[in-house]
Design a protein around this motif. Structure first.
Motif, mmCIF file in Angstrom:
data_model
loop_
_atom_site.group_PDB
_atom_site.id
_atom_site.type_symbol
_atom_site.label_atom_id
_atom_site.label_comp_id
_atom_site.label_asym_id
_atom_site.label_seq_id
_atom_site.Cartn_x
_atom_site.Cartn_y
_atom_site.Cartn_z
ATOM 1 N N SER A 127 1.031 -1.397 -0.012
ATOM 2 C CA SER A 127 0.348 -0.021 0.161
ATOM 3 C C SER A 127 0.970 1.122 -0.250
ATOM 4 N N VAL A 128 2.043 1.098 0.386
ATOM 5 C CA VAL A 128 2.659 2.521 0.950
ATOM 6 C C VAL A 128 3.911 3.147 -0.877
ATOM 7 N N PRO A 129 4.155 1.695 -0.462
ATOM 8 C CA PRO A 129 5.066 1.693 -1.924
ATOM 9 C C PRO A 129 4.004 2.342 -3.700
ATOM 10 N N GLN A 130 2.848 1.503 -3.455
ATOM 11 C CA GLN A 130 1.392 1.824 -4.422
ATOM 12 C C GLN A 130 1.669 3.548 -3.851
ATOM 13 N N LEU A 131 1.267 3.566 -3.361
ATOM 14 C CA LEU A 131 0.725 4.924 -2.685
ATOM 15 C C LEU A 131 1.990 6.054 -3.651
ATOM 16 N N PHE A 132 2.347 6.271 -2.911
ATOM 17 C CA PHE A 132 3.868 7.098 -3.558
ATOM 18 C C PHE A 132 4.620 6.714 -4.951
ATOM 19 N N ALA A 133 4.160 5.659 -5.261
ATOM 20 C CA ALA A 133 4.453 5.936 -7.351
ATOM 21 C C ALA A 133 2.391 6.210 -7.827
ATOM 22 N N ASP A 134 1.880 6.024 -7.346
ATOM 23 C CA ASP A 134 0.952 7.254 -7.441
ATOM 24 C C ASP A 134 1.032 8.777 -7.244
ATOM 25 N N MET A 135 1.194 8.706 -6.342
ATOM 26 C CA MET A 135 1.743 9.952 -5.992
ATOM 27 C C MET A 135 2.321 11.613 -6.263
ATOM 28 N N PHE A 136 3.592 10.838 -6.496
ATOM 29 C CA PHE A 136 4.655 11.613 -6.381
ATOM 30 C C PHE A 136 5.167 11.280 -7.796
ATOM 31 N N PRO A 137 5.998 12.262 -8.447
ATOM 32 C CA PRO A 137 6.549 12.302 -9.794
ATOM 33 C C PRO A 137 7.298 11.212 -9.538
ATOM 34 N N ASP A 138 7.852 11.066 -10.557
ATOM 35 C CA ASP A 138 8.585 9.686 -11.312
ATOM 36 C C ASP A 138 9.561 9.751 -10.352
ATOM 37 N N TRP A 139 10.821 10.920 -10.293
ATOM 38 C CA TRP A 139 11.665 10.996 -9.663
ATOM 39 C C TRP A 139 11.699 11.271 -8.237
ATOM 40 N N PHE A 140 10.614 11.970 -7.576
ATOM 41 C CA PHE A 140 10.935 11.563 -6.174
ATOM 42 C C PHE A 140 10.001 10.275 -5.533
ATOM 43 N N THR A 141 9.132 9.632 -6.309
ATOM 44 C CA THR A 141 9.256 8.014 -5.937
ATOM 45 C C THR A 141 10.354 7.386 -5.359
ATOM 46 N N GLY A 142 11.472 7.460 -6.964
ATOM 47 C CA GLY A 142 12.648 7.108 -6.559
ATOM 48 C C GLY A 142 13.447 7.501 -5.459
ATOM 49 N N VAL A 143 12.848 8.514 -5.022
ATOM 50 C CA VAL A 143 13.993 8.758 -3.863
ATOM 51 C C VAL A 143 12.876 8.435 -2.830
ATOM 52 N N ALA A 144 11.769 7.901 -2.959
ATOM 53 C CA ALA A 144 11.099 7.491 -1.392
ATOM 54 C C ALA A 144 11.546 5.960 -1.804
ATOM 55 N N PHE A 145 11.665 5.244 -2.382
ATOM 56 C CA PHE A 145 12.085 3.896 -3.325
ATOM 57 C C PHE A 145 13.268 3.787 -2.580
ATOM 58 N N ALA A 146 13.966 4.432 -2.563
ATOM 59 C CA ALA A 146 15.773 4.614 -2.286
ATOM 60 C C ALA A 146 15.461 4.589 -0.578
ATOM 61 N N ALA A 147 14.921 5.606 0.078
ATOM 62 C CA ALA A 147 14.878 5.754 1.431
ATOM 63 C C ALA A 147 14.016 3.989 1.930
ATOM 64 N N ILE A 148 12.884 3.707 0.931
ATOM 65 C CA ILE A 148 12.510 2.028 2.081
ATOM 66 C C ILE A 148 13.887 0.957 1.281
ATOM 67 N N GLY A 149 14.099 1.114 0.821
ATOM 68 C CA GLY A 149 15.176 0.262 0.159
ATOM 69 C C GLY A 149 16.326 0.066 1.404
ATOM 70 N N ILE A 150 17.199 1.057 1.687
ATOM 71 C CA ILE A 150 18.154 1.411 2.518
ATOM 72 C C ILE A 150 17.702 1.571 3.220
ATOM 73 N N GLY A 151 16.879 1.818 4.043
ATOM 74 C CA GLY A 151 16.196 1.617 5.520
ATOM 75 C C GLY A 151 15.948 0.149 5.981
ATOM 76 N N ALA A 152 16.108 -1.170 4.345
ATOM 77 C CA ALA A 152 16.294 -2.574 4.795
ATOM 78 C C ALA A 152 17.452 -2.662 4.812
#
Length: 537
Positions: free
Chosen positions: A323-348
């Motif tokens: 739900s959260v990754p999809q929310l980011f993909a739906d709501m953010f511009p693509d480049w900022f979606t990459g930033v958000a996903f990087a936060a999750i990935g590095i957060g792992a």
């Protein structure tokens, strides 16, 4: 096959490359005089100051799974998912009372793990062994769940060739991510996640601050968001509610309290604390760590935002973890979606590295050295720890790829229950030597058996066993957290059996610590060699 979000993927890969370089360069950061020592590889030389420790503990405790699972729980169940906020608020005043004591006695005696302390305090290798094995057992599914966070991101990015692709192609990005993680953890030890944590936490704060401002603007404000959530949970047959239901207060409260007590029993949490350079550093961090709880409260709101955005609406059996990754993909511009996903990935990557190091430290000090090779040198310990850290990661990867993700979630719930059963031996030992070591062993066994048995009997729509963490509390008639009930049984058995063994004048083993050790500062290590440690206090 899903379309690949190329701009988001490029940004994600760039950040991943950045932290990879940082991970390998970390071996040169605060370079040790003797790198072939477990203190250096496994605890960063016990040299981290207030800010490094703050970022390290933040990266350690607030993981990718937290980023994904907390709002996913709010998305699926409503208010019940917010239990993580009060539990992290309760945790820090609680641990402020005992973590400085654990840091001091560990500094004096060179303890690397909580099981080291238990062995020194009670003189019991069997008790130390079960504390170590419980720590490893509880940590393994936690590492695996970091992979679940990365998989959620990769799935939304469209990477891996889709569900029908060859299994190797589908999971290749995951192999690469954890191959790199394994390499720089092996090379740099705890210094790698400590350095990368700066990037991870900065990204997380940026993403969450932007999300709680930008997404509500796009969705028509917080009023609309809460209205949408209330509408979902008030629908016929809906599960969950916007507020904690009348019959669930005990569950909510006991889950928050039990989770708070368990948080710093996890080996990776203790590893972050013991890496601090001073007792004052530990105390300051327990005072400023609640800033992360503010972030966690904002993070939880993303679950309601996903509801208002229509994420997963109308999809039968939708996976709330997406739900959260999809929310980011739906709501953010693509480049900022990459930033958000990087936060999750590095957060792992950051907590997975710390967890694997903590598990390796436990095996090396409390299984290999205590039971298999007592003559092991510091260089031997470091070599074994590095190898075990690789095996732990491979095991976690195999677990996630070879088993249903629901099994990993179930085992992580069990992990919290299990690790809480070490609380009496560790925290009790920091304040008193009254407990008998065999009584503590029996209490641990009673809590583990009861808790596992009760959890096994809980079914859910997703699984027949281990489907939840709450059950009836004997004698009270309320539903509460199984881990806390098991802890109460653990404590009762330990107290009762200690009284019996003391009445029988059962022999006790020597205590290598003394009262002054528990308030020692950096530089007091020479106290270890002073004469006449007391047997009990």
């Amino acid at each position: 096959m899903k379309d690949v979000n190329v701009p988001a993927l490029v940004v994600f890969v760039l950040f991943f490359a950045l932290v990879t370089v940082m991970g390998f360069l970390a071996s040169r950061w605060r370079r040790a005089d003797n790198a072939a020592h477990l203190d250096e590889w496994g605890l960063g030389g016990r040299s981290f100051g207030t800010w490094v420790t703050w970022f390290l503990l933040g990266g350690d405790l607030y993981t990718a799974y937290t980023f994904v699972a907390v709002p996913a729980a709010v998305y699926a169940t409503g208010a019940a998912g917010f239990f993580a906020v009060p539990y992290t608020i309760v945790a820090y005043p609680l641990v402020f009372l005992f973590l400085p004591r654990l840091w001091s006695v560990s500094r004096v005696h060179g303890y690397v793990t909580p099981a080291d302390f238990v062995r020194g305090r009670y003189g019991s290798r069997p008790l130390s062994l079960v504390v170590a094995l419980t720590g490893i057992l509880a940590t393994m599914p936690y590492i695996a769940l970091q992979l679940v966070g990365i998989q959620a991101v990769l799935d939304v990015l469209g990477v891996g060739g889709g569900e029908n692709a060859n299994w190797f192609v589908k999971d290749l990005p995951l192999f690469i991510a954890f191959g790199v993680l394994a390499a720089y953890t092996y090379s740099s030890g705890l210094r790698a996640p400590a350095l990368i944590a700066f990037v991870k936490d900065a990204l997380v704060y940026i993403v969450i601050i932007v999300a709680v401002i930008y997404i509500p603007i796009r969705l028509g404000g917080y009023g609309h968001i809460f209205d949408a959530a209330a509408h979902k949970f008030s629908a016929p047959g809906a599960k969950g509610s916007l507020t904690v239901p009348h019959g669930s207060q005990w569950t909510y409260a006991t889950l928050a309290l039990g989770s708070a007590m368990a948080l710093f029993m996890y080996p990776h949490s203790v590893t972050g604390v013991l890496a601090s350079k001073s007792r004052g550093t530990v105390r300051r961090n327990m005072a400023i760590m609640p800033a992360y709880s503010l972030m966690l409260g904002l993070l939880a709101l993303l679950g309601f935002m996903a509801i208002a955005a229509g994420v997963g609406k109308g999809v039968k059996g939708y996976n709330a973890q997406l739900s959260v990754p999809q929310l980011f993909a739906d709501m953010f511009p693509d480049w900022f979606t990459g930033v958000a996903f990087a936060a999750i990935g590095i957060g792992a990557l950051v907590p997975a590295a710390i967890m694997s190091i903590a598990a390796a430290n436990l095996f090396t000090r409390n299984v290999y050295k205590d039971w298999l090779k007592p003559s092991a040198t510091p260089a031997d310990e470091t070599r074994i720890a590095k190898l075990v850290s690789l095996l732990v990661k491979v095991g976690a990867l195999a677990f996630v790829l070879g088993m249903d993700k629901q099994a990993a979630i179930n085992l992580q719930l069990l992990g919290g229950l299990w690790i809480l059963q070490t609380f009496v031996a560790i925290v009790g030992g920091l304040f008193t030597r009254w407990f008998h070591h065999w009584a503590l062993f029996a209490g641990w066994a009673a809590g583990m058996v009861y808790g596992t048995w009760k959890a096994y009997g809980i079914a859910s729509p997703a699984t027949k066993h281990f489907g939840g963490s709450a059950a009836g509390i004997p004698g009270i008639g309320e539903i509460g957290y199984i881990g806390l009930t098991a802890f109460a049984l653990n404590l009762i058995v330990a107290v009762a059996l200690t009284l019996v063994l003391r009445a029988l004048k059962a022999p006790e083993l020597p205590d290598e610590t003394r009262p002054s050790d528990y308030s020692a500062e950096a530089g007091d290590e020479e106290l270890k060699n002073a004469p006449e440690p007391v047997a009990a206090h």
